[in-house]
Design an enzyme around this catalytic site. Structure first.
Site, PDB file in Angstrom:
ATOM      1  N   PRO A   9       0.785  -1.225   0.000  1.00  0.00           N
ATOM      2  CA  PRO A   9       0.000   0.000   0.000  1.00  0.00           C
ATOM      3  C   PRO A   9       0.822   1.283   0.000  1.00  0.00           C
ATOM      4  CG  PRO A   9      -0.085  -1.080   2.138  1.00  0.00           C
ATOM      5  CD  PRO A   9       0.560  -2.043   1.194  1.00  0.00           C
ATOM      6  N   ASN A  10       0.267   2.259  -0.692  1.00  0.00           N
ATOM      7  CA  ASN A  10       0.806   3.621  -0.803  1.00  0.00           C
ATOM      8  C   ASN A  10       2.055   3.733  -1.680  1.00  0.00           C
ATOM      9  OD1 ASN A  10      -1.166   4.879   0.970  1.00  0.00           O
ATOM     10  ND2 ASN A  10      -0.200   3.714   2.601  1.00  0.00           N
ATOM     11  N   ARG A  17       5.075  10.999  -2.547  1.00  0.00           N
ATOM     12  CA  ARG A  17       4.907  10.590  -1.152  1.00  0.00           C
ATOM     13  C   ARG A  17       6.218  10.768  -0.372  1.00  0.00           C
ATOM     14  NH1 ARG A  17       4.699   4.360   1.053  1.00  0.00           N
ATOM     15  NH2 ARG A  17       4.282   4.911   3.218  1.00  0.00           N
ATOM     16  N   TYR A  22      11.324   8.549   0.685  1.00  0.00           N
ATOM     17  CA  TYR A  22      11.176   7.509  -0.341  1.00  0.00           C
ATOM     18  C   TYR A  22      11.758   7.883  -1.706  1.00  0.00           C
ATOM     19  CZ  TYR A  22       8.028   5.562   3.150  1.00  0.00           C
ATOM     20  OH  TYR A  22       7.510   5.046   4.310  1.00  0.00           O
ATOM     21  N   ASN A  74       8.043  -5.728  -1.513  1.00  0.00           N
ATOM     22  CA  ASN A  74       8.035  -4.612  -0.579  1.00  0.00           C
ATOM     23  C   ASN A  74       6.621  -4.563  -0.008  1.00  0.00           C
ATOM     24  OD1 ASN A  74       8.045  -2.281   0.864  1.00  0.00           O
ATOM     25  ND2 ASN A  74       8.882  -0.979  -0.758  1.00  0.00           N
ATOM     26  N   ALA A  77       3.489  -0.953   4.475  1.00  0.00           N
ATOM     27  CA  ALA A  77       2.982  -0.970   5.853  1.00  0.00           C
ATOM     28  C   ALA A  77       2.563  -2.366   6.302  1.00  0.00           C
ATOM     29  CB  ALA A  77       1.803  -0.005   5.988  1.00  0.00           C
ATOM     30  N   HIS A  80       4.581  -4.639   8.736  1.00  0.00           N
ATOM     31  CA  HIS A  80       4.529  -4.526  10.191  1.00  0.00           C
ATOM     32  C   HIS A  80       3.203  -4.993  10.785  1.00  0.00           C
ATOM     33  CE1 HIS A  80       7.872  -2.063   8.965  1.00  0.00           C
ATOM     34  NE2 HIS A  80       7.079  -1.189   8.391  1.00  0.00           N
ATOM     35  N   ASP A  87       1.554 -15.632   6.132  1.00  0.00           N
ATOM     36  CA  ASP A  87       1.054 -17.001   5.969  1.00  0.00           C
ATOM     37  C   ASP A  87       1.011 -17.402   4.492  1.00  0.00           C
ATOM     38  OD1 ASP A  87       0.799 -17.297   8.683  1.00  0.00           O
ATOM     39  OD2 ASP A  87      -1.390 -17.124   8.726  1.00  0.00           O
ATOM     40  N   GLU A  98      12.838  -9.636   0.838  1.00  0.00           N
ATOM     41  CA  GLU A  98      12.053  -8.512   1.369  1.00  0.00           C
ATOM     42  C   GLU A  98      12.834  -7.230   1.100  1.00  0.00           C
ATOM     43  OE1 GLU A  98      11.574  -8.702   5.626  1.00  0.00           O
ATOM     44  OE2 GLU A  98      10.821  -6.640   5.755  1.00  0.00           O
ATOM     45  N   HIS A 100      12.865  -2.730   1.100  1.00  0.00           N
ATOM     46  CA  HIS A 100      12.299  -1.444   1.490  1.00  0.00           C
ATOM     47  C   HIS A 100      13.136  -0.334   0.881  1.00  0.00           C
ATOM     48  CE1 HIS A 100       9.726  -3.475   4.370  1.00  0.00           C
ATOM     49  NE2 HIS A 100      10.789  -4.192   4.699  1.00  0.00           N
ATOM     50  N   LEU A 101      12.469   0.734   0.496  1.00  0.00           N
ATOM     51  CA  LEU A 101      13.187   1.913   0.003  1.00  0.00           C
ATOM     52  C   LEU A 101      13.961   2.556   1.147  1.00  0.00           C
ATOM     53  CD1 LEU A 101       9.977   2.863  -1.744  1.00  0.00           C
ATOM     54  CD2 LEU A 101      12.067   2.976  -3.073  1.00  0.00           C
ATOM     55  N   SER A 102      13.266   2.744   2.267  1.00  0.00           N
ATOM     56  CA  SER A 102      13.886   3.339   3.456  1.00  0.00           C
ATOM     57  C   SER A 102      14.466   2.224   4.328  1.00  0.00           C
ATOM     58  CB  SER A 102      12.840   4.131   4.251  1.00  0.00           C
ATOM     59  OG  SER A 102      11.867   3.244   4.788  1.00  0.00           O
ATOM     60  N   ARG A 107      13.825   4.248  11.724  1.00  0.00           N
ATOM     61  CA  ARG A 107      12.632   5.086  11.796  1.00  0.00           C
ATOM     62  C   ARG A 107      11.846   4.819  13.097  1.00  0.00           C
ATOM     63  NH1 ARG A 107       9.718   4.642   6.203  1.00  0.00           N
ATOM     64  NH2 ARG A 107       8.579   6.392   7.139  1.00  0.00           N
ATOM     65  N   ARG A 111       8.147   0.296  13.152  1.00  0.00           N
ATOM     66  CA  ARG A 111       8.629  -0.238  11.871  1.00  0.00           C
ATOM     67  C   ARG A 111       9.733  -1.275  12.050  1.00  0.00           C
ATOM     68  NH1 ARG A 111       6.204   3.224   8.045  1.00  0.00           N
ATOM     69  NH2 ARG A 111       5.891   5.277   8.928  1.00  0.00           N
TER      70      ARG A 111
HETATM   71  C1  DQA Z   1       8.511   0.874   3.275  1.00  0.00           C
HETATM   72  C2  DQA Z   1       8.734   1.052   4.787  1.00  0.00           C
HETATM   73  C3  DQA Z   1       7.442   0.810   5.553  1.00  0.00           C
HETATM   74  O1  DQA Z   1       7.666   0.993   6.932  1.00  0.00           O
HETATM   75  C4  DQA Z   1       6.371   1.805   5.107  1.00  0.00           C
HETATM   76  O2  DQA Z   1       5.160   1.521   5.756  1.00  0.00           O
HETATM   77  C5  DQA Z   1       6.207   1.844   3.633  1.00  0.00           C
HETATM   78  C6  DQA Z   1       7.379   1.752   2.778  1.00  0.00           C
HETATM   79  C7  DQA Z   1       9.765   1.245   2.463  1.00  0.00           C
HETATM   80  O3  DQA Z   1       9.835   0.843   1.312  1.00  0.00           O
HETATM   81  O4  DQA Z   1      10.643   1.943   2.956  1.00  0.00           O
HETATM   82  O5  DQA Z   1       5.101   2.063   3.131  1.00  0.00           O
HETATM   83  O6  DQA Z   1       8.221  -0.489   3.035  1.00  0.00           O
END
Ligand code: DQA
Length: 146
Positions: A9-10, A17, A22, A74, A77, A80, A87, A98, A100-102, A107, A111
């Site tokens: 999501p997002n 964003r 990011y 990725n 959210a 977490h 599952d 797995e 993540h950008l950040s 943080r 997270r």
């Molecule tokens: C994220 C890190 C997550 O904590 C956050 O909720 C995201 C992006 C990242 O790519 O850094 O939506 O997965």
């Protein structure tokens, strides 16, 4: 060889964003870079994004029947929060990285926990869009070294 890249999501909002966290690339721009890399490596790549947990679960379940050999995810959210995505990944038994950008560990405390990390082949975080490209390199390496 077949690779599935899943975005939670997002991530459809990348580009606008929280660019300080990011970056400024859009998800479409990242997709183009990933697809180019996959093409150069001779790997078929399906790049997917959804804001809905059940759609991501469905996509993971489908991966098994569609013969996907490696997943880069990725979960955003859902990293977490989602026992359901964990599952699903455990059920299909397809290796995944797995990403993540950040760097979630630098943080907010909420997270720091991931529901999927212990199932992953590896984790790449903190390199912006390069997290995706590095994961693709590693996925191709894993697939060709089998
Ligand atoms: C994220 C890190 C997550 O904590 C956050 O909720 C995201 C992006 C990242 O790519 O850094 O939506 O997965």
């Amino acid at each position: 060889m077949s690779l599935l890249v899943i975005n939670g999501p997002n991530l459809n909002l990348l580009g606008t964003r929280e660019p300080g966290i990011y970056g400024t690339l859009t998800l479409d721009q990242i997709k183009q870079q990933v697809e180019l890399k996959a093409e150069q490596a001779g790997v078929e790549c399906d790049f997917f994004q959804s804001n809905a947990e059940h759609e991501i679960v469905d996509k993971i379940q489908l991966a098994k029947t569609q013969g996907v050999e490696f997943i880069v995810i990725n979960p955003a959210a859902f990293t977490h929060t989602s026992v359901a995505i964990r599952d699903a990944l455990a059920a299909i038994n397809i290796p995944f990285i797995e990403i993540h950008l950040s760097n979630p560990h630098s943080r907010e405390p909420f997270r720091k926990h991931s529901y999927v990390s212990d199932l992953a082949v590896g984790i790449i975080a903190g390199f912006g869009a390069d997290s995706y490209l590095m994961a693709c390199d590693m996925a191709v390496k894993q697939l060709t070294q089998r």
